[in-house]
Design a protein around this motif. Structure first.
Motif, PDB file in Angstrom:
ATOM      1  N   THR A 181       0.829  -1.196   0.000  1.00 56.34           N
ATOM      2  CA  THR A 181       0.000   0.000   0.000  1.00 56.34           C
ATOM      3  C   THR A 181       0.871   1.257   0.000  1.00 56.34           C
ATOM      4  O   THR A 181       2.021   1.240   0.442  1.00 56.34           O
ATOM      5  N   ARG A 182       0.285   2.335  -0.484  1.00 59.74           N
ATOM      6  CA  ARG A 182       0.899   3.664  -0.337  1.00 59.74           C
ATOM      7  C   ARG A 182      -0.224   4.662  -0.083  1.00 59.74           C
ATOM      8  O   ARG A 182      -1.131   4.813  -0.884  1.00 59.74           O
ATOM      9  N   TYR A 183      -0.132   5.319   1.057  1.00 60.30           N
ATOM     10  CA  TYR A 183      -1.127   6.322   1.449  1.00 60.30           C
ATOM     11  C   TYR A 183      -0.873   7.638   0.717  1.00 60.30           C
ATOM     12  O   TYR A 183       0.259   8.029   0.460  1.00 60.30           O
TER      13      TYR A 183
ATOM     14  N   TYR B 112      -5.917  -3.296   5.544  1.00 62.78           N
ATOM     15  CA  TYR B 112      -4.750  -2.623   4.982  1.00 62.78           C
ATOM     16  C   TYR B 112      -4.042  -1.772   6.031  1.00 62.78           C
ATOM     17  O   TYR B 112      -4.656  -1.175   6.898  1.00 62.78           O
TER      18      TYR B 112
ATOM     19  N   ILE C 127      -1.449   1.423   6.502  1.00 65.10           N
ATOM     20  CA  ILE C 127      -0.889   2.588   5.843  1.00 65.10           C
ATOM     21  C   ILE C 127      -0.173   3.453   6.879  1.00 65.10           C
ATOM     22  O   ILE C 127      -0.452   3.353   8.082  1.00 65.10           O
ATOM     23  N   ARG C 128       0.712   4.325   6.413  1.00 67.71           N
ATOM     24  CA  ARG C 128       1.454   5.182   7.330  1.00 67.71           C
ATOM     25  C   ARG C 128       1.926   6.428   6.598  1.00 67.71           C
ATOM     26  O   ARG C 128       2.048   6.433   5.361  1.00 67.71           O
TER      27      ARG C 128
ATOM     28  N   HIS D 209      -0.077   6.201  11.693  1.00 70.37           N
ATOM     29  CA  HIS D 209      -0.156   4.884  11.068  1.00 70.37           C
ATOM     30  C   HIS D 209      -1.496   4.275  11.444  1.00 70.37           C
ATOM     31  O   HIS D 209      -2.102   4.665  12.445  1.00 70.37           O
TER      32      HIS D 209
ATOM     33  N   VAL E 228      -8.195  10.531   7.080  1.00 70.37           N
ATOM     34  CA  VAL E 228      -7.527   9.234   7.131  1.00 70.37           C
ATOM     35  C   VAL E 228      -6.284   9.319   8.015  1.00 70.37           C
ATOM     36  O   VAL E 228      -5.961   8.404   8.769  1.00 70.37           O
ATOM     37  N   ASP E 229      -5.594  10.461   7.951  1.00 71.79           N
ATOM     38  CA  ASP E 229      -4.366  10.689   8.711  1.00 71.79           C
ATOM     39  C   ASP E 229      -4.578  11.571   9.935  1.00 71.79           C
ATOM     40  O   ASP E 229      -3.610  11.988  10.572  1.00 71.79           O
TER      41      ASP E 229
ATOM     42  N   ASP F 223      -8.206  12.305   1.162  1.00 72.09           N
ATOM     43  CA  ASP F 223      -7.147  11.301   1.278  1.00 72.09           C
ATOM     44  C   ASP F 223      -7.495  10.046   0.479  1.00 72.09           C
ATOM     45  O   ASP F 223      -8.637   9.841   0.048  1.00 72.09           O
TER      46      ASP F 223
ATOM     47  N   TYR G   1      -5.567   5.854  -0.883  1.00 71.91           N
ATOM     48  CA  TYR G   1      -4.444   4.919  -0.814  1.00 71.91           C
ATOM     49  C   TYR G   1      -4.431   4.013  -2.042  1.00 71.91           C
ATOM     50  O   TYR G   1      -5.467   3.655  -2.599  1.00 71.91           O
TER      51      TYR G   1
END
Length: 255
Positions: A25-27, A67, A69-70, A86, A183-184, A228, A230
């Motif tokens: 994954t990539r956020y 999933y 993500i960070r 994260h 999301v973050d 946001d 991912y």
């Protein structure tokens, strides 16, 4: 006999399939930079899907995923703000998978496909503070309560890379657009810290940890104009569970 088995398990309309994936994954959000390829902040994802071949090109699909993500502002142009997060989140979605060509098209040995669908995810942003993992959403670090079960839209592309009679192996890339900018746990501006509990105030603005002065109330903390999301790039194992020919074979021979 081999030709007969291949025909029995051929993926025709009415076929049910089980789809299992494992990927990276990539956020995408306020705590990373889209073009910072030197610091991708990759995570992992595992998912399982049930699919039904509706027509020669259209497959209906529903999927559940977990999933990780960070993101962090370290090594970005906003490193002086020192925010990070994260999370391990679940999501579910349902949609369609459309093959670019029919499976019986002899001019194309490999047939890629597009997918799209809608679903829900559950947000669990956390951070590490003084060696402890702390959940951010209950703290209201921007002074607001946000929806932790937002709608998501997923879209992507896939391509088969290998196949046997009942098993297929695909490579699939998909982006999930989240209808939330939290999301973050970062979206708008720095709130008035004087009204907050000490732990909330400390995690709302973390500049003191790196020797920087605190931001004033109302200073920009995130970019609320962009939601946001991912990416997930996954390798997938597809098992053909049952086909119309296999059902007819079982009826005829009692198997």
């Amino acid at each position: 006999m081999s030709a007969q088995r291949s025909e029995i398990w051929r993926e025709k309309p009415g076929t049910w399939l089980l789809n299992i994936g494992l990927g990276a994954t990539r956020y995408v959000g306020d705590l990373n930079e889209r073009n910072n390829l030197a610091h991708l902040r990759l995570g992992t994802a595992i998912n399982v899907a049930a699919s039904y071949r509706y027509s020669p090109q259209l497959t209906l699909r529903t999927e559940a995923q977990l999933y990780y993500i960070r993101g962090t502002q370290k090594d970005t142009h906003l490193a002086y703000n020192n925010l990070s997060f994260h999370s391990i989140n679940p999501d579910i979605w349902a949609g369609v998978q459309w093959d670019f060509w029919r499976a019986d098209n002899r001019n194309h040995v490999i047939i890629p496909y597009a997918l799209a669908g809608v679903g829900l995810t559950y947000l669990t942003p956390k951070t590490t503070y003084k060696g402890e993992t702390i959940s951010l959403a209950p703290l209201h670090t921007e002074g607001v309560t946000y929806n932790r079960v937002p709608v998501v839209i997923r879209y992507g592309l896939g391509v088969p890379i290998a196949a046997t009679e009942r098993f297929k192996f695909h490579l699939e890339g998909a982006y999930t657009h989240v209808f939330s900018d939290y999301v973050d746990d970062v979206s708008t501006v720095y709130p008035d810290r004087s009204t907050m509990q000490p732990i909330t105030a400390a995690l709302s603005d973390r500049r003191l940890e790196i020797g920087e002065p605190l931001n004033p109330t109302g200073a920009q903390r995130g970019n609320s104009t962009r939601r946001d999301g991912y990416f997930v790039l996954s390798a997938r194992l597809i098992l053909v569970l049952i086909t119309p020919s296999q059902r007819n074979y079982r009826r005829m021979f009692g198997r």
